[in-house]
Design a protein around this motif. Sequence first.
Motif, PDB file in Angstrom:
ATOM      1  N   CYS A  92       0.844  -1.210   0.000  1.00 14.81           N
ATOM      2  CA  CYS A  92       0.000   0.000   0.000  1.00 14.81           C
ATOM      3  C   CYS A  92       0.873   1.252   0.000  1.00 14.81           C
ATOM      4  O   CYS A  92       0.616   2.196  -0.744  1.00 14.81           O
ATOM      5  N   ALA A  93       1.936   1.248   0.851  1.00 17.37           N
ATOM      6  CA  ALA A  93       2.816   2.416   0.932  1.00 17.37           C
ATOM      7  C   ALA A  93       3.491   2.668  -0.407  1.00 17.37           C
ATOM      8  O   ALA A  93       3.547   3.815  -0.883  1.00 17.37           O
ATOM      9  N   GLY A  94       3.975   1.614  -1.051  1.00 16.56           N
ATOM     10  CA  GLY A  94       4.629   1.744  -2.343  1.00 16.56           C
ATOM     11  C   GLY A  94       3.675   2.319  -3.383  1.00 16.56           C
ATOM     12  O   GLY A  94       4.021   3.245  -4.127  1.00 16.56           O
ATOM     13  N   ALA A  95       2.442   1.787  -3.407  1.00 20.53           N
ATOM     14  CA  ALA A  95       1.448   2.260  -4.364  1.00 20.53           C
ATOM     15  C   ALA A  95       1.131   3.732  -4.125  1.00 20.53           C
ATOM     16  O   ALA A  95       1.069   4.535  -5.064  1.00 20.53           O
ATOM     17  N   ALA A  96       0.970   4.126  -2.843  1.00 18.31           N
ATOM     18  CA  ALA A  96       0.630   5.515  -2.513  1.00 18.31           C
ATOM     19  C   ALA A  96       1.766   6.458  -2.907  1.00 18.31           C
ATOM     20  O   ALA A  96       1.547   7.491  -3.539  1.00 18.31           O
ATOM     21  N   LEU A  97       3.015   6.074  -2.551  1.00 15.40           N
ATOM     22  CA  LEU A  97       4.168   6.928  -2.860  1.00 15.40           C
ATOM     23  C   LEU A  97       4.311   7.143  -4.360  1.00 15.40           C
ATOM     24  O   LEU A  97       4.523   8.257  -4.829  1.00 15.40           O
ATOM     25  N   LYS A  98       4.184   6.049  -5.119  1.00 21.01           N
ATOM     26  CA  LYS A  98       4.334   6.146  -6.576  1.00 21.01           C
ATOM     27  C   LYS A  98       3.209   6.978  -7.191  1.00 21.01           C
ATOM     28  O   LYS A  98       3.440   7.778  -8.099  1.00 21.01           O
ATOM     29  N   ALA A  99       1.980   6.786  -6.672  1.00 22.21           N
ATOM     30  CA  ALA A  99       0.841   7.523  -7.212  1.00 22.21           C
ATOM     31  C   ALA A  99       1.012   9.020  -6.952  1.00 22.21           C
ATOM     32  O   ALA A  99       0.743   9.853  -7.822  1.00 22.21           O
ATOM     33  N   LEU A 100       1.471   9.387  -5.744  1.00 22.77           N
ATOM     34  CA  LEU A 100       1.711  10.793  -5.412  1.00 22.77           C
ATOM     35  C   LEU A 100       2.776  11.379  -6.329  1.00 22.77           C
ATOM     36  O   LEU A 100       2.655  12.497  -6.810  1.00 22.77           O
ATOM     37  N   GLU A 101       3.837  10.579  -6.595  1.00 19.78           N
ATOM     38  CA  GLU A 101       4.913  11.042  -7.461  1.00 19.78           C
ATOM     39  C   GLU A 101       4.388  11.342  -8.860  1.00 19.78           C
ATOM     40  O   GLU A 101       4.677  12.379  -9.438  1.00 19.78           O
ATOM     41  N   VAL A 102       3.540  10.423  -9.370  1.00 19.22           N
ATOM     42  CA  VAL A 102       2.968  10.609 -10.704  1.00 19.22           C
ATOM     43  C   VAL A 102       2.143  11.892 -10.743  1.00 19.22           C
ATOM     44  O   VAL A 102       2.233  12.691 -11.672  1.00 19.22           O
ATOM     45  N   ARG A 103       1.352  12.124  -9.670  1.00 14.54           N
ATOM     46  CA  ARG A 103       0.519  13.336  -9.620  1.00 14.54           C
ATOM     47  C   ARG A 103       1.377  14.586  -9.551  1.00 14.54           C
ATOM     48  O   ARG A 103       1.116  15.587 -10.207  1.00 14.54           O
ATOM     49  N   ALA A 104       2.459  14.535  -8.716  1.00 14.47           N
ATOM     50  CA  ALA A 104       3.335  15.693  -8.551  1.00 14.47           C
ATOM     51  C   ALA A 104       3.980  16.059  -9.883  1.00 14.47           C
ATOM     52  O   ALA A 104       4.008  17.232 -10.274  1.00 14.47           O
ATOM     53  N   VAL A 105       4.447  15.045 -10.594  1.00 14.47           N
ATOM     54  CA  VAL A 105       5.055  15.295 -11.905  1.00 14.47           C
ATOM     55  C   VAL A 105       4.024  15.892 -12.851  1.00 14.47           C
ATOM     56  O   VAL A 105       4.304  16.826 -13.594  1.00 14.47           O
ATOM     57  N   GLY A 106       2.782  15.403 -12.766  1.00 13.41           N
ATOM     58  CA  GLY A 106       1.687  15.899 -13.602  1.00 13.41           C
ATOM     59  C   GLY A 106       1.417  17.377 -13.363  1.00 13.41           C
ATOM     60  O   GLY A 106       1.357  18.170 -14.304  1.00 13.41           O
ATOM     61  N   THR A 107       1.299  17.789 -12.063  1.00 16.26           N
ATOM     62  CA  THR A 107       1.010  19.186 -11.751  1.00 16.26           C
ATOM     63  C   THR A 107       2.157  20.104 -12.171  1.00 16.26           C
ATOM     64  O   THR A 107       1.936  21.197 -12.658  1.00 16.26           O
ATOM     65  N   GLU A 108       3.386  19.590 -11.978  1.00 16.03           N
ATOM     66  CA  GLU A 108       4.544  20.383 -12.367  1.00 16.03           C
ATOM     67  C   GLU A 108       4.468  20.717 -13.859  1.00 16.03           C
ATOM     68  O   GLU A 108       4.680  21.847 -14.270  1.00 16.03           O
ATOM     69  N   ARG A 109       4.124  19.689 -14.619  1.00 19.57           N
ATOM     70  CA  ARG A 109       4.074  19.850 -16.062  1.00 19.57           C
ATOM     71  C   ARG A 109       2.949  20.844 -16.449  1.00 19.57           C
ATOM     72  O   ARG A 109       3.138  21.697 -17.289  1.00 19.57           O
ATOM     73  N   ASP A 110       1.791  20.728 -15.719  1.00 22.04           N
ATOM     74  CA  ASP A 110       0.671  21.643 -15.997  1.00 22.04           C
ATOM     75  C   ASP A 110       1.053  23.081 -15.685  1.00 22.04           C
ATOM     76  O   ASP A 110       0.618  24.009 -16.352  1.00 22.04           O
ATOM     77  N   GLY A 111       1.854  23.287 -14.631  1.00 22.51           N
ATOM     78  CA  GLY A 111       2.236  24.630 -14.182  1.00 22.51           C
ATOM     79  C   GLY A 111       3.126  25.348 -15.174  1.00 22.51           C
ATOM     80  O   GLY A 111       3.099  26.568 -15.249  1.00 22.51           O
ATOM     81  N   GLN A 112       3.899  24.563 -15.937  1.00 17.25           N
ATOM     82  CA  GLN A 112       4.866  25.211 -16.836  1.00 17.25           C
ATOM     83  C   GLN A 112       4.218  25.825 -18.065  1.00 17.25           C
ATOM     84  O   GLN A 112       3.237  25.339 -18.542  1.00 17.25           O
TER      85      GLN A 112
END
Lengths: 200, 192
Positions: free
Chosen positions: B172-192
């Motif tokens: 569960c921890a691995g899935a949550a960490l990876k999912a958050l990372e994917v979202r963070a990368v997504g928002t970063e890309r949207d912000g640019q």
Amino acid sequence: MILLRLYWEFFKTGLFAVGGGMATLPFLKNIGETTGWYTYADLMNMLAVSESTPGPIGINMATYVGFTVAGVPGALVATLGEVTPSIIVILIVAAFLRSFRANPWVERAFYGLRPASTGLIGAACVSVFLEVLTGIRIAGDGFVNRVSVSGEHLLLWPQLLLAAALLVLTNAVPKVRDLHPIVFIVLAAAVGIAFRFAGA
Amino acid sequence: MTRERLQILRDLFVAFAKMGAITFGGGMAMLPILQREVVYLRHWATEEELLDYYAIGQCTPGIIAVNTSTFVGQKQAGIPGGIAATLGMVFPSLVFISIIAGLISNFADIPAVRNAFAGIQVCVCVLIFNATVKLLKKSVIDRRTAVIFSLVLAGSVVVNLSPVWFVLVSACAGAALKALEVRAVGTERDGQ
């Protein structure tokens, strides 16, 4: 009823041990502690035999533990218990092979599963080292494990020296380190007999 | 069931029993033997398919050799095929270990045997340590996996808890960490 319990314990092992034979070790240690069927020293001997006989180590260990607990029927039941989850999971995965490999959640879960499995084996490694090389013993007792010192010596020097020699041989000496584990097991047995490791 | 189908199931059982009997060590030691028997001799799978099965066998629960056998067997003859191949793979272990375990329990009281096993236990320590180091290199790939590894190792030494719980929480921890990372990368890309 011991056979039913055996099947269930090994079903759980087969379902939750990720990463092959050695990953079942922490589960087998836990089974020994909770049922009292065998000691940790017994388990070490079974692992040594499993490494030195043909067949996958995980299956050999399941068979051996089952045999120790309930003879040939026990061996059969433990082994079938361990492979049942594999058969079910693989048949399901095979039906959805493409979507399984492409599913991001599978990859994400395994991101956490792999280091956890290694951590469990690492912990088993720590308690094996303490058990065999020192007089310190970690035993399951209530929620927090109890640490105790047994025997006359805190450090068992002959054992420690042999362990250091084997560590060097299996890792640092070219050609020698590529030899099959059975070679080192036989060598360790000879040293054990020559220097009366069990004091017998 | 037709005779041809029974014949296939028998072939699967015999072939995998043979592979189980000549492999020492399982896991990685098994791959070259599987390649020879399954790909080159019997054409039950292509090289690529076998490597796929092997990769999935490593990251699904259970013994890798068993997972791969089930895969190859089910491709040949469906669910009965998967079961026949797996039973074949474990058959030699059942025979060898039952015989050896029976013999050893008869000799366990001889002093030389006890001394030998005391020596062997030291070797087993080293073998487990080497296996842990090998797995460490594959599974601890960044800071977060290092934290999961350390927490599980320390937790499992200190607390008397079934390994099942460590496995479930870490997945569960691995899935949550990876999912958050994917979202963070997504928002970063949207912000640019």
